[in-house]
Design a protein around this motif. Structure first.
Motif, PDB file in Angstrom:
ATOM      1  N   MET A 130     -35.520  34.403  16.871  1.00 52.76           N
ATOM      2  CA  MET A 130     -34.900  33.412  15.821  1.00 52.76           C
ATOM      3  C   MET A 130     -36.119  32.112  15.669  1.00 52.76           C
ATOM      4  O   MET A 130     -36.254  32.011  14.348  1.00 52.76           O
ATOM      5  CB  MET A 130     -33.764  33.023  16.155  1.00 52.76           C
ATOM      6  N   GLY A 131     -36.171  31.815  17.178  1.00 54.02           N
ATOM      7  CA  GLY A 131     -37.624  30.779  17.346  1.00 54.02           C
ATOM      8  C   GLY A 131     -37.984  30.100  17.681  1.00 54.02           C
ATOM      9  O   GLY A 131     -36.958  30.494  18.816  1.00 54.02           O
ATOM     10  N   ILE A 132     -38.433  29.072  18.313  1.00 58.64           N
ATOM     11  CA  ILE A 132     -38.826  28.031  19.053  1.00 58.64           C
ATOM     12  C   ILE A 132     -38.810  26.582  18.169  1.00 58.64           C
ATOM     13  O   ILE A 132     -39.570  26.846  17.234  1.00 58.64           O
ATOM     14  CB  ILE A 132     -39.928  28.407  20.244  1.00 58.64           C
ATOM     15  N   GLY A 133     -37.922  26.162  18.962  1.00 59.12           N
ATOM     16  CA  GLY A 133     -38.333  24.267  18.495  1.00 59.12           C
ATOM     17  C   GLY A 133     -38.078  23.563  19.496  1.00 59.12           C
ATOM     18  O   GLY A 133     -37.883  23.699  20.989  1.00 59.12           O
ATOM     19  N   GLY A 134     -37.839  22.331  19.298  1.00 58.06           N
ATOM     20  CA  GLY A 134     -37.509  21.280  19.834  1.00 58.06           C
ATOM     21  C   GLY A 134     -36.318  19.759  18.950  1.00 58.06           C
ATOM     22  O   GLY A 134     -36.117  20.191  17.996  1.00 58.06           O
ATOM     23  N   ALA A 135     -35.509  19.728  19.368  1.00 63.85           N
ATOM     24  CA  ALA A 135     -34.749  18.257  19.063  1.00 63.85           C
ATOM     25  C   ALA A 135     -35.644  17.316  18.843  1.00 63.85           C
ATOM     26  O   ALA A 135     -35.785  16.249  18.903  1.00 63.85           O
ATOM     27  CB  ALA A 135     -33.702  18.026  19.941  1.00 63.85           C
TER      28      ALA A 135
ATOM     29  N   GLY B   6     -51.274  23.652  14.686  1.00 65.93           N
ATOM     30  CA  GLY B   6     -50.407  22.892  15.642  1.00 65.93           C
ATOM     31  C   GLY B   6     -49.732  24.488  16.315  1.00 65.93           C
ATOM     32  O   GLY B   6     -50.147  25.884  16.514  1.00 65.93           O
ATOM     33  N   ILE B   7     -48.648  23.736  16.991  1.00 71.30           N
ATOM     34  CA  ILE B   7     -47.940  25.311  17.486  1.00 71.30           C
ATOM     35  C   ILE B   7     -46.373  25.984  17.144  1.00 71.30           C
ATOM     36  O   ILE B   7     -45.684  26.973  17.815  1.00 71.30           O
ATOM     37  CB  ILE B   7     -47.396  24.767  19.463  1.00 71.30           C
ATOM     38  N   GLY B   8     -46.105  25.179  15.773  1.00 70.48           N
ATOM     39  CA  GLY B   8     -45.362  25.791  15.001  1.00 70.48           C
ATOM     40  C   GLY B   8     -44.168  25.989  15.133  1.00 70.48           C
ATOM     41  O   GLY B   8     -42.943  27.490  15.302  1.00 70.48           O
ATOM     42  N   TYR B   9     -44.003  25.360  15.469  1.00 70.81           N
ATOM     43  CA  TYR B   9     -42.149  25.114  16.048  1.00 70.81           C
ATOM     44  C   TYR B   9     -41.668  25.793  14.477  1.00 70.81           C
ATOM     45  O   TYR B   9     -42.108  25.261  13.267  1.00 70.81           O
ATOM     46  CB  TYR B   9     -41.897  23.819  16.253  1.00 70.81           C
ATOM     47  N   SER B  10     -40.379  26.916  14.746  1.00 70.59           N
ATOM     48  CA  SER B  10     -39.365  26.772  13.340  1.00 70.59           C
ATOM     49  C   SER B  10     -37.912  27.131  13.881  1.00 70.59           C
ATOM     50  O   SER B  10     -37.024  26.861  12.755  1.00 70.59           O
ATOM     51  CB  SER B  10     -39.705  28.538  13.629  1.00 70.59           C
ATOM     52  N   LEU B  11     -37.972  26.423  15.177  1.00 68.57           N
ATOM     53  CA  LEU B  11     -35.974  25.287  15.147  1.00 68.57           C
ATOM     54  C   LEU B  11     -36.148  23.938  15.540  1.00 68.57           C
ATOM     55  O   LEU B  11     -36.741  23.311  16.234  1.00 68.57           O
ATOM     56  CB  LEU B  11     -35.540  25.941  16.119  1.00 68.57           C
ATOM     57  N   LEU B  12     -35.445  23.669  15.274  1.00 69.37           N
ATOM     58  CA  LEU B  12     -34.735  22.122  14.736  1.00 69.37           C
ATOM     59  C   LEU B  12     -33.866  21.545  15.405  1.00 69.37           C
ATOM     60  O   LEU B  12     -32.824  22.883  14.616  1.00 69.37           O
ATOM     61  CB  LEU B  12     -35.096  21.126  13.358  1.00 69.37           C
ATOM     62  N   ARG B  13     -33.097  20.903  16.003  1.00 66.39           N
ATOM     63  CA  ARG B  13     -31.579  21.113  16.552  1.00 66.39           C
ATOM     64  C   ARG B  13     -31.340  19.175  15.995  1.00 66.39           C
ATOM     65  O   ARG B  13     -32.401  18.221  16.841  1.00 66.39           O
ATOM     66  CB  ARG B  13     -31.535  20.912  18.090  1.00 66.39           C
ATOM     67  N   THR B  14     -30.943  18.784  16.109  1.00 67.66           N
ATOM     68  CA  THR B  14     -30.354  17.631  16.095  1.00 67.66           C
ATOM     69  C   THR B  14     -29.139  16.319  16.311  1.00 67.66           C
ATOM     70  O   THR B  14     -28.181  17.442  16.876  1.00 67.66           O
ATOM     71  CB  THR B  14     -30.105  16.552  14.980  1.00 67.66           C
TER      72      THR B  14
ATOM     73  N   CYS C 154     -34.761  20.101  29.689  1.00 72.44           N
ATOM     74  CA  CYS C 154     -35.839  18.904  29.387  1.00 72.44           C
ATOM     75  C   CYS C 154     -36.116  18.551  31.461  1.00 72.44           C
ATOM     76  O   CYS C 154     -34.825  18.897  31.686  1.00 72.44           O
ATOM     77  CB  CYS C 154     -35.390  17.337  29.038  1.00 72.44           C
ATOM     78  N   VAL C 155     -36.977  17.483  31.421  1.00 70.08           N
ATOM     79  CA  VAL C 155     -37.391  17.972  32.184  1.00 70.08           C
ATOM     80  C   VAL C 155     -36.393  15.847  33.709  1.00 70.08           C
ATOM     81  O   VAL C 155     -36.987  15.530  32.092  1.00 70.08           O
ATOM     82  CB  VAL C 155     -38.558  18.118  32.784  1.00 70.08           C
ATOM     83  N   GLU C 156     -35.402  15.908  34.083  1.00 76.12           N
ATOM     84  CA  GLU C 156     -34.452  15.169  34.219  1.00 76.12           C
ATOM     85  C   GLU C 156     -35.457  13.650  34.513  1.00 76.12           C
ATOM     86  O   GLU C 156     -36.726  13.967  35.189  1.00 76.12           O
ATOM     87  CB  GLU C 156     -33.841  15.443  35.137  1.00 76.12           C
TER      88      GLU C 156
ATOM     89  N   THR D  38     -34.230  26.264  22.309  1.00 81.43           N
ATOM     90  CA  THR D  38     -34.614  24.877  21.579  1.00 81.43           C
ATOM     91  C   THR D  38     -35.116  23.360  23.278  1.00 81.43           C
ATOM     92  O   THR D  38     -33.875  23.504  24.259  1.00 81.43           O
ATOM     93  CB  THR D  38     -33.537  24.264  20.963  1.00 81.43           C
ATOM     94  N   ASP D  39     -36.373  23.258  22.461  1.00 85.87           N
ATOM     95  CA  ASP D  39     -36.389  21.683  23.845  1.00 85.87           C
ATOM     96  C   ASP D  39     -35.562  20.660  23.620  1.00 85.87           C
ATOM     97  O   ASP D  39     -35.039  20.888  22.344  1.00 85.87           O
ATOM     98  CB  ASP D  39     -38.050  21.692  23.969  1.00 85.87           C
ATOM     99  N   TRP D  40     -35.209  19.975  24.546  1.00 83.40           N
ATOM    100  CA  TRP D  40     -34.827  18.835  23.545  1.00 83.40           C
ATOM    101  C   TRP D  40     -35.388  17.780  23.106  1.00 83.40           C
ATOM    102  O   TRP D  40     -36.141  18.025  22.369  1.00 83.40           O
ATOM    103  CB  TRP D  40     -34.782  17.829  24.757  1.00 83.40           C
ATOM    104  N   ASN D  41     -35.241  15.990  23.816  1.00 86.30           N
ATOM    105  CA  ASN D  41     -36.634  15.160  22.233  1.00 86.30           C
ATOM    106  C   ASN D  41     -37.522  15.728  21.975  1.00 86.30           C
ATOM    107  O   ASN D  41     -38.712  16.232  23.248  1.00 86.30           O
ATOM    108  CB  ASN D  41     -36.520  13.918  22.996  1.00 86.30           C
ATOM    109  N   ILE D  42     -38.475  16.020  20.778  1.00 82.59           N
ATOM    110  CA  ILE D  42     -40.339  16.626  20.867  1.00 82.59           C
ATOM    111  C   ILE D  42     -40.989  15.056  21.115  1.00 82.59           C
ATOM    112  O   ILE D  42     -41.864  14.961  21.262  1.00 82.59           O
ATOM    113  CB  ILE D  42     -40.168  16.448  19.289  1.00 82.59           C
TER     114      ILE D  42
END
Length: 480
Positions: free
Chosen positions: A77-82, A112-120, A333-335, A367-371
């Motif tokens: 489906m894709g990869i992205g961040g928030a 860039g690295i072509g993110y295709s997902l976005l969470r908010t 994310c890394v805490e 999906t990664d956390w904060n971009i």
């Protein structure tokens, strides 16, 4: 006569299959190698162009990665961040040049690295300068509902991301807590539960959010029901047992989304760690009336808080038990932010290890956390400071790229939406690997070496192979 006709068709089919395999493994097929490695300048750097050569049975002393393109699994489906309030607030303070650089770095497919997902988030999470909702406190009928708060920072950034991604970005949203008056503890913070008398009002809230965002020109793919429903946090949080989430989905959220003309929006359950995901799947997916509204399950990677190892097998067990449901990694994310560890390689390897294992166990998107966060790992109104792949030093105005950004890029830049995962296995535990086939026919194999040794390995496809060398503590993407 009919028997011979069928036999002829079978023979021709095998002949055609053999020709396709031979075409796939042609010695003239070029393999591009991209590498990121610790203690080097290699960052998603083209490091080799290779060809296939004939392969025979590998021996025990050889290290090999086996790719079998005749065996395929889930669609990608894709990869992205928030894009959180925190990310957007930091972004707004950057110079125009640095803003353009950041958006390009994440969302541009070529540069860039072509993110295709976005969470908010649906109103506030902890990663914001303040806690807020979209209504006035006590407004059960949602007459005061407005997303004006998001129009200052978050929505402009999301729109720029969509534009940079070519106008198409899969966007989904998650709530951290209902408004205070709807909860048992009368605060958005510190857990509590959604009071039954507000189930319908809260279901209506999701629908209003989706419609409001779409009115602003941002199509919403889906929603998760509750971020981390089994965690009582000092910040925005709300507890849902498996039974409570099932009943809310079955009796309120699912029917409300349908009634509001939003049945095409995907609903994702759980949205918490791998440790308890199997029980949640059993309770919700085994109930036909609830399951029919659930697209699949979201999960996070923080189960290691207890001191144990990541529970990758739990992902596979859900994938095997409920093959009609989808698995989506919704946050990691890394805490415990520490500026001295911007370039700490173990953080990047945590990403690589998780992504490879999660994909190999059936996950369709990640999906990664904060971009973006600042030089303090925030802003965060409850002091829960963390790492992001890119930080902005607000004193200098410069962007700081961590190794995690490049490790994620080894997947997101090359594996494109609608690719299909292909069977892949490594002969040694110090090499992790996964493979996808893109719609254009190209194959992408990602290989990660977390050891301190340089490793020479075979990439074997049927009767052909290529020989690759990967540096210590490195990740490679092979495109062919």
């Amino acid at each position: 006569m009919l028997k011979y006709s069928i036999l002829s068709i079978i023979i021709m089919s095998f002949s055609s299959y053999g020709q396709e395999i031979q075409k796939l493994y042609s010695k003239e097929k070029l393999i591009q190698v991209f590498t990121t490695a610790e203690n080097t300048d290699l960052r998603l750097t083209p490091t080799n162009n290779l060809n296939f050569i004939p392969s025979q049975q590998p021996i025990e002393s050889e290290i090999s990665v086996y790719v079998n393109p005749t065996q395929s699994f889930q669609n990608f489906m894709g990869i992205g961040g928030a894009i959180t309030d925190a990310s957007a607030e930091v972004f707004a303070k950057l110079s125009a040049v640095k803003q353009a650089e950041l958006i390009t770095a994440y969302y541009d497919k070529k540069n860039g690295i072509g993110y295709s997902l976005l969470r908010t988030s649906i109103h506030s999470s902890d990663f914001a300068s303040e806690s807020y909702t979209y209504i006035q406190e006590g407004d059960q009928e949602l007459k005061t509902f407005s997303i004006d708060h998001d129009k200052k920072y978050r929505i402009p950034m999301i729109k720029r991301a969509i534009q940079s991604a070519g106008g198409n970005l899969l966007l989904y949203a998650s709530p951290w807590s209902p408004p205070s008056f709807m909860k048992s503890n009368k605060t958005m913070l510190k857990g509590g539960t959604l009071l039954p008398e507000f189930y319908q009002a809260w279901a209506n809230y999701y629908a209003k959010f989706v419609k409001a965002y779409e009115k602003e020109g941002m199509p919403i793919w889906g929603i998760t029901i509750q971020n981390e429903p089994m965690a009582t946090q000092t910040w925005e949080s709300c507890l849902f047992t498996a039974d409570a989430e099932r009943n809310f989905l079955k009796n309120y959220l699912g029917p409300t989304m349908q009634k509001e003309g939003l049945s095409s929006k995907k609903i994702v359950v759980w949205d918490h760690n791998r440790d308890l995901m199997n029980y949640r799947a059993n309770v919700i997916f085994d109930d036909p009336e609830a399951s029919k509204y659930a697209w699949g399950m979201g999960f996070h990677w923080y189960e290691t808080w207890s001191g144990g190892q990541p529970m990758f097998d739990n992902v596979r067990k859900v994938y095997e038990a409920y093959p009609s449901k989808n698995l989506l990694f919704t946050e990691g994310c890394v805490e415990r932010f520490d500026a001295k560890k911007y370039q700490f390689w173990g953080n990047a390897e945590r990403y690589g290890t998780s992504m490879i294992n999660d994909f190999n166990n059936g996950t369709v998107g990640w999906t990664d956390w904060n971009i973006l966060l600042d030089e303090n790992g925030g802003p965060n109104h409850k002091g829960n400071f963390c790492f992001a792949p890119i930080h902005a030093d607000m004193k200098t105005g410069e962007l700081i790229y961590t190794p995690s950004y490049y490790y994620i890029g080894h997947f997101s830049k090359f594996i494109r939406p609608d690719a299909k995962r292909i069977s892949t296995a490594s002969s040694r535990s110090n090499l992790l690997s996964t493979t996808f086939k893109n719609l254009d026919g190209s194959f992408v194999t990602v290989v990660m070496n977390s050891s301190s040794d340089k490793i020479k390995y075979n990439l074997i496809l049927g009767t052909e192979k290529t020989i690759v060398e990967i540096p210590p503590h490195a990740i490679q993407t092979l495109v062919y």
